[in-house]
Motif scaffolding. Structure first.
Motif, PDB file in Angstrom:
ATOM      1  N   MET A 121      81.659  15.354  45.295  1.00  0.00           N
ATOM      2  CA  MET A 121      80.622  15.549  46.379  1.00  0.00           C
ATOM      3  C   MET A 121      81.442  15.819  47.679  1.00  0.00           C
ATOM      4  SD  MET A 121      77.740  13.168  47.896  1.00  0.00           S
ATOM      5  CE  MET A 121      78.955  11.862  48.228  1.00  0.00           C
ATOM      6  N   SER A 122      81.371  16.996  48.165  1.00  0.00           N
ATOM      7  CA  SER A 122      82.094  17.647  49.408  1.00  0.00           C
ATOM      8  C   SER A 122      81.836  16.505  50.399  1.00  0.00           C
ATOM      9  CB  SER A 122      81.576  18.898  49.668  1.00  0.00           C
ATOM     10  OG  SER A 122      82.236  19.574  50.950  1.00  0.00           O
ATOM     11  N   LEU A 123      82.791  16.553  51.527  1.00  0.00           N
ATOM     12  CA  LEU A 123      82.513  16.086  52.689  1.00  0.00           C
ATOM     13  C   LEU A 123      82.377  16.742  53.975  1.00  0.00           C
ATOM     14  CD1 LEU A 123      85.285  13.047  52.449  1.00  0.00           C
ATOM     15  CD2 LEU A 123      82.798  12.802  51.775  1.00  0.00           C
ATOM     16  N   GLY A 124      82.179  17.995  53.702  1.00  0.00           N
ATOM     17  CA  GLY A 124      82.089  19.157  54.790  1.00  0.00           C
ATOM     18  C   GLY A 124      80.725  19.364  55.325  1.00  0.00           C
ATOM     19  N   GLN A 125      79.687  18.867  54.567  1.00  0.00           N
ATOM     20  CA  GLN A 125      78.380  19.055  55.238  1.00  0.00           C
ATOM     21  C   GLN A 125      77.965  18.234  56.315  1.00  0.00           C
ATOM     22  OE1 GLN A 125      79.020  18.555  51.415  1.00  0.00           O
ATOM     23  NE2 GLN A 125      79.199  20.782  51.848  1.00  0.00           N
ATOM     24  N   GLY A 126      76.824  18.798  56.972  1.00  0.00           N
ATOM     25  CA  GLY A 126      76.419  18.390  58.261  1.00  0.00           C
ATOM     26  C   GLY A 126      75.526  17.039  57.860  1.00  0.00           C
TER      27      GLY A 126
END
Length: 479
Positions: A120-125
């Motif tokens: 799971m990417s940590l780059g989302q808003g």
């Protein structure tokens, strides 16, 4: 025997059958159905139904079951080995060993299944998440050759099952019996009906029908390069995923500072195992001139101690599986002899009591081989080695790479830096330095150039049966 589909024995719909012959005596061992497109439809439909529940089975449960299947192989190794011995002709102890070692690969794949993860990417808003997960690719068609029918099936089946795929296997026409027997053993051990189906027939019949069938999403094939190219072309019609482990014409480089005793022991063992009937065997050897004659003497002495096992007797090596495979060894030996090579050992069919019923070809060493000889350019798939002198390791590397194949390579050098440089320079999927071991179950196996596409074994094998899926999640963030 009959075909094994949807958890039970099933006759072919046409009623046509083909005979399975003993390579030792030439006698008929059994018959199996000569399957066709109708049989392919039945088997694929069974696999597709079974996949709906199999892919949803929790990984931990699939792993536990696969380990149970591995133990079932070990428990039945003697019985399956005897069937394999009858259809392949390899000495019984080696056949039993193949079953046990193949069970180990099932365990390795099971362990790799437990290590698969989603990310799971940590780059989302705020209120957004992106998950990258893996889905099983779909129903798999596994097409396997005669030489190691169980091992090469497990390369594919073990990875596919852990990934959540179901399988329709088509074993080679010469050796289907052991695969059929294993399917029943797996079903009795708890593998659900339809997860592993085995059909029989030839490549142009049921094999082509499976490859062109719209439902399977992947073809995993081990065999000749020409057949692999044809499969790849046919699979484009439905954009099936491919794993192709194809031909090899693997070269060994022996430097002047090499340990000749170790080099000749390894090359004799690896070049003639299974009567030369495997893809990544040493096929050709380039030796620096200062040690060339000494190398030939040592290798000839060691290879000359290998014995053929006649009907009812004992020995190290069995016959070649059929006349077509035998013809490669005979033709390449005759070609080299006609072009001026020295035949230091073997070079002609062995006949007489105990041998006349099979295609027996002895360990053969061809010295002074040149690049215009077939043994130095084409896969042999038999117990024939071409040996050539070279003036430098650089020349050896250039000649080794001057091939359309790139499956394996072997280097022997007392200078580690030179050995590593040569190993890195070889255009091959696997390279051995200063000894030759069995290929490891934990690392990738496969070839470059026309030796294939993709990799098998370890996590690399499992990943080839999975598709990436990206899921974008949105939610309301509480105040």
């Amino acid at each position: 025997m009959e075909m094994f589909i949807d958890g039970s024995w099933r006759a072919g719909q046409s009623g046509a059958r083909m005979e399975i012959f003993s390579p030792v005596t030439g006698a008929v061992v059994d018959t199996v159905p000569l399957g066709d497109a109708a049989d392919a439809d039945v088997a694929v439909a069974s696999a597709a139904r079974a996949m709906e529940s199999w892919k949803r089975l929790p990984m931990a449960e699939r792993v536990a079951l696969q380990k149970k299947l591995a133990q079932a192989m070990r428990d039945n190794a003697d019985a399956v080995g005897k069937v394999l011995n009858a259809e392949l002709g390899r000495p019984l102890a080696a056949c039993i060993g193949e079953i046990s070692r193949s069970a180990d690969l099932l365990d390795v794949y099971a362990e790799e299944g437990l290590r698969l993860q989603a990310t799971m990417s940590l780059g989302q808003g705020a209120g957004e998440k992106t998950i990258v997960t893996r889905d099983p690719v779909g129903v798999v068609v596994a097409i396997t050759p005669f030489n190691y029918p169980i091992t090469l099936l497990m390369f594919k089946l073990g990875a596919a099952l852990i990934a959540g795929c179901t399988v329709v296997a088509k074993p080679a026409e010469d050796t289907p019996l052991s695969t059929l027997m294993l399917a029943e053993i797996f079903h009795a051990a708890g593998l659900p009906a339809g997860v592993f189906n085995v059909v029989t027939g030839d490549g142009r019949g049921i094999g082509a029908a499976l490859i062109e069938h719209p439902v399977p999403r992947k073809v995993a094939f081990t065999g000749g390069t020409a057949a692999g190219k044809a499969i790849a072309a046919a699979a484009t019609g439905t954009l099936k995923r491919l794993t192709l482990e194809l031909g090899g014409q693997s070269a060994a480089i022996v430097c002047a500072d090499a340990d000749l005793d170790k080099a000749t022991t390894a090359i004799a063992r690896h070049g003639f195992a299974n009567t030369g009937q495997f893809c990544y065997r040493v096929n050709r050897v380039f030796v620096e001139r200062p040690v060339y004659e000494d190398f030939l003497v040592r290798l000839t002495e060691k290879a000359g101690k290998l014995t053929l096992q006649p009907e009812g007797g004992s020995g190290d090596l069995g016959p070649l599986v059929n006349e077509k495979i035998f013809a490669n060894s005979a033709l390449q030996s005759d070609d080299a002899r006609a072009r001026g090579a020295r035949i230091l050992l073997g070079g002609a069919r062995v006949t007489g009591p105990g041998y006349d019923g099979g295609f027996y070809f002895p360990p053969t060493i061809i010295a002074d081989a040149t690049q215009d000889m077939a043994v130095m350019t084409e896969e042999t798939f038999g117990p024939v080695l071409g040996i050539a002198p070279v003036d430098s390791a650089a020349e050896a590397l250039a000649l080794a790479n001057a091939s359309r194949y790139g499956l394996a390579g072997f280097v022997f050098s007392g200078d580690l830096a030179r050995g590593l440089t040569l190993a890195e320079g070889l255009e091959a999927g696997s390279v051995w330095l200063n000894d030759i071991h069995r290929s490891s179950h934990y690392v990738p196996f496969g070839g470059m150039k026309e030796s294939g596409l993709g990799r098998e074994k370890g996590r690399y094998g499992v990943e080839s049966y999975l598709e990436y899926k990206t899921m974008y999640l949105s939610y309301e963030v509480p105040e």
